[in-house]
Scaffold this motif. Structure first.
Motif, PDB file in Angstrom:
ATOM      1  N   ILE A  96      -1.189   0.551 -10.462  1.00 26.76           N
ATOM      2  CA  ILE A  96      -1.063   1.827  -9.745  1.00 26.76           C
ATOM      3  C   ILE A  96      -2.440   2.312  -9.302  1.00 26.76           C
ATOM      4  CG2 ILE A  96      -0.350   4.241  -9.910  1.00 26.76           C
ATOM      5  CD1 ILE A  96       1.702   3.362 -12.015  1.00 26.76           C
ATOM      6  N   ALA A  97      -3.394   2.320 -10.222  1.00 23.06           N
ATOM      7  CA  ALA A  97      -4.739   2.783  -9.893  1.00 23.06           C
ATOM      8  C   ALA A  97      -5.383   1.899  -8.838  1.00 23.06           C
ATOM      9  CB  ALA A  97      -5.599   2.819 -11.160  1.00 23.06           C
ATOM     10  N   GLY A  98      -5.178   0.595  -8.950  1.00 16.67           N
ATOM     11  CA  GLY A  98      -5.767  -0.326  -7.989  1.00 16.67           C
ATOM     12  C   GLY A  98      -5.240  -0.125  -6.582  1.00 16.67           C
ATOM     13  N   GLN A  99      -3.935   0.136  -6.465  1.00 14.56           N
ATOM     14  CA  GLN A  99      -3.370   0.330  -5.125  1.00 14.56           C
ATOM     15  C   GLN A  99      -3.788   1.665  -4.524  1.00 14.56           C
ATOM     16  OE1 GLN A  99      -2.044  -2.360  -3.651  1.00 14.56           O
ATOM     17  NE2 GLN A  99      -2.746  -3.154  -5.626  1.00 14.56           N
ATOM     18  N   LEU A 100      -3.857   2.710  -5.332  1.00 17.05           N
ATOM     19  CA  LEU A 100      -4.370   3.985  -4.821  1.00 17.05           C
ATOM     20  C   LEU A 100      -5.813   3.824  -4.353  1.00 17.05           C
ATOM     21  CD1 LEU A 100      -2.857   6.473  -7.424  1.00 17.05           C
ATOM     22  CD2 LEU A 100      -2.260   6.300  -4.997  1.00 17.05           C
ATOM     23  N   GLY A 101      -6.597   3.064  -5.117  1.00 16.72           N
ATOM     24  CA  GLY A 101      -7.969   2.796  -4.707  1.00 16.72           C
ATOM     25  C   GLY A 101      -8.054   1.992  -3.424  1.00 16.72           C
ATOM     26  N   ALA A 102      -7.129   1.043  -3.253  1.00 17.01           N
ATOM     27  CA  ALA A 102      -7.125   0.228  -2.038  1.00 17.01           C
ATOM     28  C   ALA A 102      -6.779   1.081  -0.819  1.00 17.01           C
ATOM     29  CB  ALA A 102      -6.130  -0.924  -2.194  1.00 17.01           C
ATOM     30  N   TRP A 103      -5.822   1.992  -0.952  1.00 14.97           N
ATOM     31  CA  TRP A 103      -5.517   2.901   0.157  1.00 14.97           C
ATOM     32  C   TRP A 103      -6.697   3.818   0.439  1.00 14.97           C
ATOM     33  CZ3 TRP A 103      -0.229   2.639  -2.150  1.00 14.97           C
ATOM     34  CH2 TRP A 103       0.714   2.146  -1.226  1.00 14.97           C
ATOM     35  N   LYS A 104      -7.346   4.264  -0.620  1.00 16.41           N
ATOM     36  CA  LYS A 104      -8.482   5.176  -0.462  1.00 16.41           C
ATOM     37  C   LYS A 104      -9.630   4.504   0.286  1.00 16.41           C
ATOM     38  CE  LYS A 104     -11.069   8.446  -3.365  1.00 16.41           C
ATOM     39  NZ  LYS A 104     -10.437   9.674  -2.844  1.00 16.41           N
ATOM     40  N   SER A 105      -9.863   3.231  -0.008  1.00 17.63           N
ATOM     41  CA  SER A 105     -10.972   2.500   0.626  1.00 17.63           C
ATOM     42  C   SER A 105     -10.602   1.926   1.994  1.00 17.63           C
ATOM     43  CB  SER A 105     -11.431   1.361  -0.294  1.00 17.63           C
ATOM     44  OG  SER A 105     -10.432   0.351  -0.366  1.00 17.63           O
ATOM     45  N   GLY A 106      -9.302   1.885   2.294  1.00 10.39           N
ATOM     46  CA  GLY A 106      -8.861   1.304   3.557  1.00 10.39           C
ATOM     47  C   GLY A 106      -8.546  -0.173   3.489  1.00 10.39           C
ATOM     48  N   SER A 107      -8.638  -0.786   2.309  1.00 14.42           N
ATOM     49  CA  SER A 107      -8.342  -2.209   2.209  1.00 14.42           C
ATOM     50  C   SER A 107      -6.841  -2.482   2.142  1.00 14.42           C
ATOM     51  CB  SER A 107      -9.036  -2.826   0.993  1.00 14.42           C
ATOM     52  OG  SER A 107      -8.606  -2.221  -0.208  1.00 14.42           O
ATOM     53  N   ARG A 108      -6.051  -1.454   1.873  1.00  8.25           N
ATOM     54  CA  ARG A 108      -4.595  -1.560   1.991  1.00  8.25           C
ATOM     55  C   ARG A 108      -4.136  -0.566   3.042  1.00  8.25           C
ATOM     56  NH1 ARG A 108       0.338  -1.121  -2.538  1.00  8.25           N
ATOM     57  NH2 ARG A 108       2.010  -1.068  -0.979  1.00  8.25           N
ATOM     58  N   ARG A 109      -3.287  -1.030   3.942  1.00  9.97           N
ATOM     59  CA  ARG A 109      -2.763  -0.178   4.997  1.00  9.97           C
ATOM     60  C   ARG A 109      -1.265  -0.381   5.130  1.00  9.97           C
ATOM     61  NH1 ARG A 109      -4.305  -2.121   9.696  1.00  9.97           N
ATOM     62  NH2 ARG A 109      -5.171  -4.051   8.866  1.00  9.97           N
ATOM     63  N   ALA A 110      -0.623   0.566   5.788  1.00 12.46           N
ATOM     64  CA  ALA A 110       0.801   0.463   6.089  1.00 12.46           C
ATOM     65  C   ALA A 110       1.002   0.811   7.547  1.00 12.46           C
ATOM     66  CB  ALA A 110       1.612   1.388   5.190  1.00 12.46           C
ATOM     67  N   MET A 111       2.236   0.704   8.001  1.00 15.02           N
ATOM     68  CA  MET A 111       2.531   1.066   9.387  1.00 15.02           C
ATOM     69  C   MET A 111       2.254   2.548   9.610  1.00 15.02           C
ATOM     70  SD  MET A 111       5.968  -1.161  10.170  1.00 15.02           S
ATOM     71  CE  MET A 111       6.628  -1.127   8.510  1.00 15.02           C
ATOM     72  N   PRO A 149       2.571   6.370  10.903  1.00  9.52           N
ATOM     73  CA  PRO A 149       1.475   7.051  10.214  1.00  9.52           C
ATOM     74  C   PRO A 149       1.402   6.648   8.743  1.00  9.52           C
ATOM     75  CG  PRO A 149       3.332   8.541  10.493  1.00  9.52           C
ATOM     76  CD  PRO A 149       3.690   7.283  11.224  1.00  9.52           C
ATOM     77  N   ASP A 150       0.192   6.303   8.291  1.00  5.43           N
ATOM     78  CA  ASP A 150      -0.019   5.769   6.949  1.00  5.43           C
ATOM     79  C   ASP A 150      -0.168   6.922   5.961  1.00  5.43           C
ATOM     80  OD1 ASP A 150      -0.645   4.351   4.696  1.00  5.43           O
ATOM     81  OD2 ASP A 150      -2.143   3.084   5.660  1.00  5.43           O
ATOM     82  N   CYS A 151       0.965   7.424   5.477  1.00  7.55           N
ATOM     83  CA  CYS A 151       0.956   8.612   4.619  1.00  7.55           C
ATOM     84  C   CYS A 151       0.239   8.363   3.298  1.00  7.55           C
ATOM     85  CB  CYS A 151       2.379   9.095   4.365  1.00  7.55           C
ATOM     86  SG  CYS A 151       3.481   7.826   3.692  1.00  7.55           S
ATOM     87  N   MET A 152       0.406   7.177   2.722  1.00  6.32           N
ATOM     88  CA  MET A 152      -0.231   6.924   1.424  1.00  6.32           C
ATOM     89  C   MET A 152      -1.749   6.872   1.548  1.00  6.32           C
ATOM     90  SD  MET A 152       1.591   7.084  -1.228  1.00  6.32           S
ATOM     91  CE  MET A 152       0.174   6.594  -2.199  1.00  6.32           C
ATOM     92  N   ALA A 153      -2.256   6.378   2.653  1.00  9.47           N
ATOM     93  CA  ALA A 153      -3.707   6.392   2.853  1.00  9.47           C
ATOM     94  C   ALA A 153      -4.212   7.825   2.925  1.00  9.47           C
ATOM     95  CB  ALA A 153      -4.075   5.631   4.120  1.00  9.47           C
ATOM     96  N   GLN A 154      -3.480   8.665   3.630  1.00 11.37           N
ATOM     97  CA  GLN A 154      -3.875  10.072   3.746  1.00 11.37           C
ATOM     98  C   GLN A 154      -3.883  10.757   2.381  1.00 11.37           C
ATOM     99  OE1 GLN A 154      -1.617  12.258   6.682  1.00 11.37           O
ATOM    100  NE2 GLN A 154      -2.154  14.244   5.785  1.00 11.37           N
ATOM    101  N   ILE A 155      -2.854  10.492   1.580  1.00  7.83           N
ATOM    102  CA  ILE A 155      -2.774  11.097   0.253  1.00  7.83           C
ATOM    103  C   ILE A 155      -3.878  10.559  -0.650  1.00  7.83           C
ATOM    104  CG2 ILE A 155      -1.364  11.237  -1.831  1.00  7.83           C
ATOM    105  CD1 ILE A 155       1.104  11.139   0.085  1.00  7.83           C
ATOM    106  N   ALA A 156      -4.058   9.234  -0.664  1.00  9.80           N
ATOM    107  CA  ALA A 156      -5.046   8.628  -1.562  1.00  9.80           C
ATOM    108  C   ALA A 156      -6.452   9.112  -1.262  1.00  9.80           C
ATOM    109  CB  ALA A 156      -4.981   7.106  -1.452  1.00  9.80           C
ATOM    110  N   LYS A 157      -6.768   9.312   0.013  1.00  8.52           N
ATOM    111  CA  LYS A 157      -8.108   9.768   0.373  1.00  8.52           C
ATOM    112  C   LYS A 157      -8.366  11.205  -0.066  1.00  8.52           C
ATOM    113  CE  LYS A 157      -8.594   6.459   4.133  1.00  8.52           C
ATOM    114  NZ  LYS A 157      -8.550   6.204   5.581  1.00  8.52           N
ATOM    115  N   ALA A 158      -7.289  11.965  -0.313  1.00 12.13           N
ATOM    116  CA  ALA A 158      -7.449  13.336  -0.803  1.00 12.13           C
ATOM    117  C   ALA A 158      -7.571  13.393  -2.323  1.00 12.13           C
ATOM    118  CB  ALA A 158      -6.271  14.193  -0.351  1.00 12.13           C
ATOM    119  N   LEU A 159      -7.276  12.290  -3.004  1.00  2.00           N
ATOM    120  CA  LEU A 159      -7.358  12.254  -4.461  1.00  2.00           C
ATOM    121  C   LEU A 159      -8.769  11.929  -4.915  1.00  2.00           C
ATOM    122  CD1 LEU A 159      -4.140  10.147  -5.235  1.00  2.00           C
ATOM    123  CD2 LEU A 159      -4.384  12.619  -5.509  1.00  2.00           C
ATOM    124  N   THR A 160      -9.195  12.554  -5.994  1.00  2.00           N
ATOM    125  CA  THR A 160     -10.463  12.195  -6.625  1.00  2.00           C
ATOM    126  C   THR A 160     -10.235  11.015  -7.564  1.00  2.00           C
ATOM    127  OG1 THR A 160     -10.165  13.625  -8.542  1.00  2.00           O
ATOM    128  CG2 THR A 160     -11.153  14.627  -6.568  1.00  2.00           C
TER     129      THR A 160
END
Length: 214
Positions: A142-157, A159-170
Motif C-alpha cells: 500500500i505504501a509503495g503504491q501511494l509513493g509511486a503515484w506521488k512520484s509519478g512512476s505509477r499512472r492511470a487513465m 483524470p488520474d485521481c489517485m495521483a492527485q490524492i497521493a501528491k496531497a499526502l505527506t
C-alpha cells in the motif's frame, strides 16, 4: 503427458509472484489479485502493457496479449472466492493508527483529500466493476503504491485521481493510512460491493464514471 488447457493452467505464471491461486505473497510486495473486481484487474494489466505502470517482469509477461485475453485473465481472478489470512497487528503507536483511520474514514477536506471509503467502499472491500478493495493487502505494498503515484512512476487513465490524492499526502499520512488499512480485519463478506451510495468525489479515469468533479 497431456496438459490441461484451462485458464487456471495458463495463469500459473501469475501465481508464482502473487501466490497460490492469486492470494497475496508473503514478502509484502506482491498484492492479492483473487476476487478483485474484473474491471480493475483488466485496467491494471492494460496499464502495465501500455506503459502507465512500470514493472518489467509484468510488462514482458503481458506485452503480446490482446485486450480480449487480458479481460479473460481478469475475469478468471475476479471469479475466485478464497479466504483471506488474518491481518498482522500494526507495530505503530495508537496516535499513528488514529491518523490513518481518520484519513481512511473521513479524509481531510481542508486539503481536498477524500476518504478512502468514499471510493473503495464503506467496508474497504472495493466496488464492482472497477474499484479495488484495500484490505488483505500488505502494508509495504500500500505504501509503495501511494509513493509511486506521488512520484509519478505509477499512472492511470486520465483524470488520474489517485495521483492527485497521493501528491496531497505527506509521508506521515502515507505511513499512517498504510498501517491502519493493513491491520483491519476482513468483514464476513469480503466481496466487492455492487455500487457506491454516492457519486465518486472526483473524476477518476477507468472507473466508468466521471465523479462529482474534475
Amino acid at each position: 503427458m497431456a496438459v490441461e488447457d484451462s485458464m487456471a493452467q495458463r495463469v500459473l505464471a501469475c501465481t508464482g509472484c502473487h501466490g497460490p491461486e492469486g492470494r497475496a505473497a508473503r514478502d509484502g510486495y506482491y498484492p492479492r489479485i483473487a476476487g478483485k473486481p474484473a474491471g480493475y484487474l483488466y485496467n491494471q494489466l492494460a496499464n502495465f502493457r501500455d506503459g502507465r505502470r512500470h514493472y518489467l517482469p509484468m510488462t514482458r509477461l503481458i506485452d503480446p496479449l490482446s485486450d480480449a485475453y487480458l479481460r479473460e485473465i481478469a475475469q478468471h481472478f475476479a471469479s475466485l472466492d478464497l479466504p483471506y489470512p488474518p491481518p498482522r497487528p500494526a507495530q505503530v503507536s495508537a496516535e499513528v493508527l488514529a491518523r490513518g483511520e481518520a484519513l481512511a474514514l473521513r479524509g481531510d477536506p481542508a486539503r481536498q483529500i477524500p476518504a478512502c471509503a468514499q471510493c473503495h467502499g464503506a467496508s474497504f472491500t472495493g466496488v464492482t466493476p472497477h474499484l479495488p478493495g484495500l484490505l488483505g493487502i500488505p502494508r509495504d505494498y500500500i505504501a509503495g503504491q501511494l509513493g509511486a503515484w506521488k512520484s509519478g512512476s505509477r499512472r492511470a487513465m486520465a483524470p488520474d485521481c489517485m495521483a492527485q490524492i497521493a501528491k496531497a499526502l505527506t509521508a506521515d499520512d502515507v505511513s499512517a493510512v498504510s498501517h491502519w488499512l493493513a491491520a483491519q480485519p476482513l468483514p464476513a463478506s469480503a466481496k466487492p460491493a455492487a455500487a457506491l451510495p454516492a457519486p465518486l468525489p472526483m473524476g477518476c479515469g477507468g472507473t466508468g464514471g466521471e465523479g462529482a468533479a474534475r
